[in-house]
Design a protein around this motif. Sequence first.
Motif, PDB file in Angstrom:
ATOM      1  N   ILE A  50      44.860 -50.505  31.042  1.00  0.00           N
ATOM      2  CA  ILE A  50      43.640 -50.697  30.253  1.00  0.00           C
ATOM      3  C   ILE A  50      43.865 -50.052  28.889  1.00  0.00           C
ATOM      4  CG2 ILE A  50      41.181 -50.220  30.029  1.00  0.00           C
ATOM      5  CD1 ILE A  50      40.973 -50.118  33.035  1.00  0.00           C
ATOM      6  N   PRO A  51      43.909 -50.865  27.812  1.00  0.00           N
ATOM      7  CA  PRO A  51      43.842 -52.326  27.749  1.00  0.00           C
ATOM      8  C   PRO A  51      45.149 -52.962  28.234  1.00  0.00           C
ATOM      9  CG  PRO A  51      44.269 -51.427  25.583  1.00  0.00           C
ATOM     10  CD  PRO A  51      44.050 -50.242  26.489  1.00  0.00           C
ATOM     11  N   ASP A  79      46.302 -47.438  34.306  1.00  0.00           N
ATOM     12  CA  ASP A  79      45.078 -47.248  35.085  1.00  0.00           C
ATOM     13  C   ASP A  79      45.527 -46.865  36.494  1.00  0.00           C
ATOM     14  OD1 ASP A  79      42.411 -47.253  35.886  1.00  0.00           O
ATOM     15  OD2 ASP A  79      42.402 -49.405  36.314  1.00  0.00           O
ATOM     16  N   SER A  94      38.456 -44.745  33.295  1.00  0.00           N
ATOM     17  CA  SER A  94      37.591 -45.852  32.887  1.00  0.00           C
ATOM     18  C   SER A  94      36.152 -45.684  33.327  1.00  0.00           C
ATOM     19  CB  SER A  94      38.138 -47.159  33.470  1.00  0.00           C
ATOM     20  OG  SER A  94      38.083 -47.121  34.901  1.00  0.00           O
ATOM     21  N   TYR A 101      43.169 -42.415  33.774  1.00  0.00           N
ATOM     22  CA  TYR A 101      44.165 -42.926  32.845  1.00  0.00           C
ATOM     23  C   TYR A 101      45.382 -42.004  32.795  1.00  0.00           C
ATOM     24  CZ  TYR A 101      40.734 -46.199  30.840  1.00  0.00           C
ATOM     25  OH  TYR A 101      39.826 -47.206  30.648  1.00  0.00           O
ATOM     26  N   ASP A 154      39.973 -41.154  27.515  1.00  0.00           N
ATOM     27  CA  ASP A 154      39.150 -42.239  28.044  1.00  0.00           C
ATOM     28  C   ASP A 154      38.430 -43.024  26.948  1.00  0.00           C
ATOM     29  OD1 ASP A 154      37.481 -40.179  27.341  1.00  0.00           O
ATOM     30  OD2 ASP A 154      36.295 -40.209  29.188  1.00  0.00           O
ATOM     31  N   ALA A 155      38.725 -42.732  25.682  1.00  0.00           N
ATOM     32  CA  ALA A 155      38.112 -43.490  24.597  1.00  0.00           C
ATOM     33  C   ALA A 155      38.612 -44.932  24.606  1.00  0.00           C
ATOM     34  CB  ALA A 155      38.408 -42.836  23.254  1.00  0.00           C
ATOM     35  N   THR A 156      37.791 -45.829  24.070  1.00  0.00           N
ATOM     36  CA  THR A 156      38.189 -47.234  23.974  1.00  0.00           C
ATOM     37  C   THR A 156      39.246 -47.397  22.890  1.00  0.00           C
ATOM     38  OG1 THR A 156      35.996 -47.973  24.690  1.00  0.00           O
ATOM     39  CG2 THR A 156      37.378 -49.579  23.532  1.00  0.00           C
ATOM     40  N   THR A 158      42.667 -50.163  21.434  1.00  0.00           N
ATOM     41  CA  THR A 158      43.238 -51.507  21.492  1.00  0.00           C
ATOM     42  C   THR A 158      44.591 -51.479  22.201  1.00  0.00           C
ATOM     43  OG1 THR A 158      44.418 -51.286  19.394  1.00  0.00           O
ATOM     44  CG2 THR A 158      42.112 -52.027  19.292  1.00  0.00           C
TER      45      THR A 158
END
Length: 272
Positions: A50-51, A79, A94, A101, A154-156, A158
């Motif tokens: 992820i991603p 993940d 996540s 992660y 755990d931040a979003t 790319t």
Amino acid sequence: MRCFARLEWRAWRRFALVVGGAVAMWSGAPWLLAAPAVAQSVNATWVGSIPASGSVTRTILTGPGAPQTSATLGVERFDMQYNSGSIANTFVGSGVPGRFYAFCIEPRQTINANQAVNYDFVPLDQGTTNLGGMGTVKAGLIAELFGRWLPNLDATITSTQAAAFQVAIWEIVREVPGNPLDVFAGNIYFATPESPAGTLALAQTYVQSLTGTGPRAVGLYALNNGIMGDPAVSAGTQDLLVQMRIPEPGSLVLLGVGLAGLAALRRRRRMD
């Protein structure tokens, strides 16, 4: 009354140690946190990325598993599924129950999807068993890497960012002392084809920002699988970088208020 006062002082001293340590962790002072004195273990399984995963071409000239020339490898944020362990799953992830992660910190080892692995939970500087541990200098640079660019794992992010972080970690771990951090040259270097496009340029931005004095992410640890100091490629599974959750400042304040109230109640009872 002397006995009561002594007990109250001990309680406050314990409170000061707990809260003080937690505040220091949150502020980033002792970035290199020690694992518990008693050996801890985690059983976990790699279940995805992820991603989505990317790929790069990597060459390593010297060290464990070298030479490795122009190998095409996946680069990603793992993940992981927490299966069991002597410590609770407090790793960031996540948000899906039981997941966390991780990034690879051990080039030239492999990891297999859907295979349960037993790991030792250790301080970050002891991670990377095939090197005998990466040491405090490299661990400090990794902590700075994330402190500058991704304090919370755990931040979003790319796919390009995830791939670039993985490349930067490998560069730090396997570049020899005295060489500059450069993903395009040195003892370990990377080349196209790359996916996503821009991965290597971003990784170069990351490593060139490191000075050894920048902000450092806290709560970083290693999950080791292998024999410490054994350079054989077959000696274990990839060691992993993970991050444990750090108490929020608000939680520390509530803890302090609660203990202060308890102390006040004790004083009132003593007066009565």
